[in-house]
Design a protein around this motif. Structure first.
Motif, PDB file in Angstrom:
ATOM      1  N   CYS A  86     -22.258 -27.715  13.194  1.00 48.34           N
ATOM      2  CA  CYS A  86     -22.500 -27.948  14.622  1.00 48.34           C
ATOM      3  C   CYS A  86     -21.254 -27.681  15.457  1.00 48.34           C
ATOM      4  N   LEU A  87     -20.112 -28.135  14.990  1.00 40.67           N
ATOM      5  CA  LEU A  87     -18.871 -27.903  15.723  1.00 40.67           C
ATOM      6  C   LEU A  87     -18.550 -26.414  15.791  1.00 40.67           C
ATOM      7  N   GLN A  88     -18.763 -25.720  14.681  1.00 39.72           N
ATOM      8  CA  GLN A  88     -18.491 -24.280  14.670  1.00 39.72           C
ATOM      9  C   GLN A  88     -19.475 -23.535  15.563  1.00 39.72           C
ATOM     10  N   HIS A  89     -20.730 -23.954  15.553  1.00 43.55           N
ATOM     11  CA  HIS A  89     -21.743 -23.299  16.372  1.00 43.55           C
ATOM     12  C   HIS A  89     -21.454 -23.464  17.861  1.00 43.55           C
ATOM     13  N   THR A  90     -20.920 -24.610  18.250  1.00 43.95           N
ATOM     14  CA  THR A  90     -20.621 -24.881  19.662  1.00 43.95           C
ATOM     15  C   THR A  90     -19.207 -24.460  20.050  1.00 43.95           C
ATOM     16  N   LYS A  91     -18.543 -23.731  19.158  1.00 43.58           N
ATOM     17  CA  LYS A  91     -17.205 -23.166  19.426  1.00 43.58           C
ATOM     18  C   LYS A  91     -16.140 -24.234  19.646  1.00 43.58           C
ATOM     19  N   ASN A  92     -16.315 -25.380  19.020  1.00 38.90           N
ATOM     20  CA  ASN A  92     -15.288 -26.414  19.067  1.00 38.90           C
ATOM     21  C   ASN A  92     -14.288 -26.174  17.943  1.00 38.90           C
ATOM     22  N   SER A  93     -13.033 -25.971  18.314  1.00 34.54           N
ATOM     23  CA  SER A  93     -11.981 -25.817  17.301  1.00 34.54           C
ATOM     24  C   SER A  93     -11.504 -27.187  16.864  1.00 34.54           C
ATOM     25  N   TYR A  94     -11.143 -27.332  15.602  1.00 33.87           N
ATOM     26  CA  TYR A  94     -10.763 -28.656  15.103  1.00 33.87           C
ATOM     27  C   TYR A  94      -9.957 -28.551  13.820  1.00 33.87           C
ATOM     28  N   GLU A  95      -9.293 -29.624  13.519  1.00 34.53           N
ATOM     29  CA  GLU A  95      -8.603 -29.786  12.245  1.00 34.53           C
ATOM     30  C   GLU A  95      -9.153 -31.034  11.570  1.00 34.53           C
ATOM     31  N   VAL A  96      -9.313 -30.986  10.251  1.00 36.04           N
ATOM     32  CA  VAL A  96      -9.924 -32.098   9.524  1.00 36.04           C
ATOM     33  C   VAL A  96      -8.929 -32.721   8.550  1.00 36.04           C
ATOM     34  N   THR A  97      -8.900 -34.033   8.549  1.00 33.82           N
ATOM     35  CA  THR A  97      -8.189 -34.787   7.524  1.00 33.82           C
ATOM     36  C   THR A  97      -9.226 -35.583   6.742  1.00 33.82           C
ATOM     37  N   LEU A  98      -9.256 -35.398   5.436  1.00 33.76           N
ATOM     38  CA  LEU A  98     -10.210 -36.109   4.585  1.00 33.76           C
ATOM     39  C   LEU A  98      -9.531 -37.294   3.916  1.00 33.76           C
ATOM     40  N   PHE A  99     -10.284 -38.353   3.704  1.00 34.91           N
ATOM     41  CA  PHE A  99      -9.754 -39.575   3.090  1.00 34.91           C
ATOM     42  C   PHE A  99     -10.527 -39.891   1.811  1.00 34.91           C
ATOM     43  N   ILE A 100      -9.821 -40.492   0.878  1.00 34.01           N
ATOM     44  CA  ILE A 100     -10.449 -40.882  -0.378  1.00 34.01           C
ATOM     45  C   ILE A 100     -11.370 -42.080  -0.137  1.00 34.01           C
ATOM     46  N   ASP A 101     -12.615 -41.920  -0.533  1.00 28.66           N
ATOM     47  CA  ASP A 101     -13.593 -43.004  -0.494  1.00 28.66           C
ATOM     48  C   ASP A 101     -13.729 -43.507  -1.924  1.00 28.66           C
ATOM     49  N   ASN A 102     -13.226 -44.711  -2.177  1.00 27.36           N
ATOM     50  CA  ASN A 102     -13.202 -45.228  -3.548  1.00 27.36           C
ATOM     51  C   ASN A 102     -14.514 -45.893  -3.965  1.00 27.36           C
ATOM     52  N   GLY A 103     -15.535 -45.759  -3.121  1.00 26.89           N
ATOM     53  CA  GLY A 103     -16.839 -46.297  -3.489  1.00 26.89           C
ATOM     54  C   GLY A 103     -16.968 -47.795  -3.318  1.00 26.89           C
ATOM     55  N   SER A 104     -16.167 -48.371  -2.459  1.00 27.44           N
ATOM     56  CA  SER A 104     -16.219 -49.818  -2.266  1.00 27.44           C
ATOM     57  C   SER A 104     -17.490 -50.215  -1.516  1.00 27.44           C
ATOM     58  N   GLN A 105     -17.779 -51.497  -1.535  1.00 28.33           N
ATOM     59  CA  GLN A 105     -18.979 -52.032  -0.888  1.00 28.33           C
ATOM     60  C   GLN A 105     -18.697 -52.496   0.543  1.00 28.33           C
ATOM     61  N   GLU A 106     -17.525 -52.152   1.082  1.00 29.64           N
ATOM     62  CA  GLU A 106     -17.205 -52.563   2.445  1.00 29.64           C
ATOM     63  C   GLU A 106     -18.193 -51.945   3.438  1.00 29.64           C
ATOM     64  N   GLU A 107     -18.297 -52.575   4.591  1.00 29.19           N
ATOM     65  CA  GLU A 107     -19.272 -52.131   5.584  1.00 29.19           C
ATOM     66  C   GLU A 107     -18.950 -50.749   6.129  1.00 29.19           C
ATOM     67  N   LYS A 108     -17.659 -50.471   6.390  1.00 30.50           N
ATOM     68  CA  LYS A 108     -17.247 -49.181   6.938  1.00 30.50           C
ATOM     69  C   LYS A 108     -16.093 -48.611   6.130  1.00 30.50           C
ATOM     70  N   ILE A 109     -16.253 -47.359   5.685  1.00 25.20           N
ATOM     71  CA  ILE A 109     -15.215 -46.682   4.916  1.00 25.20           C
ATOM     72  C   ILE A 109     -14.932 -45.339   5.581  1.00 25.20           C
ATOM     73  N   ILE A 110     -13.694 -45.126   6.023  1.00 27.64           N
ATOM     74  CA  ILE A 110     -13.344 -43.865   6.655  1.00 27.64           C
ATOM     75  C   ILE A 110     -13.444 -42.729   5.634  1.00 27.64           C
ATOM     76  N   ASN A 111     -14.124 -41.658   6.008  1.00 28.43           N
ATOM     77  CA  ASN A 111     -14.231 -40.468   5.147  1.00 28.43           C
ATOM     78  C   ASN A 111     -13.494 -39.266   5.720  1.00 28.43           C
ATOM     79  N   ALA A 112     -13.462 -39.172   7.048  1.00 32.61           N
ATOM     80  CA  ALA A 112     -12.826 -37.993   7.640  1.00 32.61           C
ATOM     81  C   ALA A 112     -12.388 -38.273   9.078  1.00 32.61           C
TER      82      ALA A 112
END
Length: 253
Positions: A221-247
């Motif tokens: 979607c971002l590429q289709h709408t011509k939005n340029s971006y940089e991505v940082t990915l984060f390790i998801d250790n599979g915890s049961q927490e409510e919110k886990i940052i992925n990217a």
């Protein structure tokens, strides 16, 4: 990624049962082309080895009337599930472009738990569809969470309203995007007490795959709408927490 895949977002649907899809069969040439195309897809993590094997329907426990199943295999490293989701969704959308209907089938089992030294992760059932009209007619009629449940902050036209149609296990839609200034923070989100019909011990497993699928949609979607971006990915250790940052997506204005 292949820009043509974006258009398939609007067309794809999950064929929970392959009924009344005609008598057209997926050919040997098409099988070989699927294998070749898989090698061209962009992984989230290039250092994680993956492969696919395509087998007849009767060689798995999936009994949805499909012609074949694509078995996805991976070495097990951090975020290998997200990586398989990301690659598998590109495969899903490519198949749709070939008028091949698909179904991510999480609970399916195979007699080959390993292949080429890699571990089985998940399968995609598929059958040739005889009429393009049997795919999605109006994506916006699909059952999805309201926008404010999956996107917080300023909306991005052509992105926010489309990414929420990413497929997920039992339609759990386990994601939240927070748009703060010029950044998108993408979380795996588990609403307390909500898991659909999945076994409790499998929710995190499948939802990590779902996150890869969602990131594939977000990138398209971002590429289709011509939005340029940089991505940082984060390790998801599979915890049961409510919110886990992925990217984290940094939008380049």
């Amino acid at each position: 990624m292949n820009k043509e895949l974006y258009d398939m977002i609007l067309k794809r649907k999950s064929f929970h049962l392959f009924r009344n899809v005609g008598n057209h069969n997926i050919s040997i040439d098409e099988i070989e082309k699927i294998k070749q195309m898989y090698e061209t897809f962009v992984p989230l993590y290039p250092d994680i080895k993956t492969t696919i094997k395509i087998v007849p329907a009767n060689e798995t426990t999936c009994k949805r009337g499909q012609q074949f199943c694509i078995l996805l295999y991976s070495e097990k490293k951090d975020n290998y599930l997200q990586n398989i989701g990301y690659l598998g969704e590109q495969l899903d959308l490519y198949l749709v472009s070939q008028n091949i209907g698909t179904l991510w089938f999480g609970i399916g089992k195979t007699n080959e738990p390993s292949f080429e030294g890699l571990d089985f992760v998940i399968m995609i059932a598929m059958s040739k569809i005889d009429d393009e009209k049997k795919f999605r007619k109006d994506m916006f009629k699909s059952k999805r969470k309201p926008m404010d449940e999956i996107w917080q902050g300023e909306l991005i036209s052509g992105v926010s309203e489309i990414v929420r149609f990413a497929p997920s296990a039992c339609n759990t839609q386990p994601w939240i995007v927070e748009h703060v200034d010029n950044k998108l923070y993408v979380y795996r989100y588990k609403k307390p007490g909500k898991r659909g019909i999945m076994p409790a011990d499998k929710v995190v497993f499948y939802n990590q795959i779902d996150m890869g699928i969602f990131l594939c949609f977000l990138d398209l979607c971002l590429q289709h709408t011509k939005n340029s971006y940089e991505v940082t990915l984060f390790i998801d250790n599979g915890s049961q927490e409510e919110k886990i940052i992925n990217a984290e997506y940094k939008l380049l204005i």
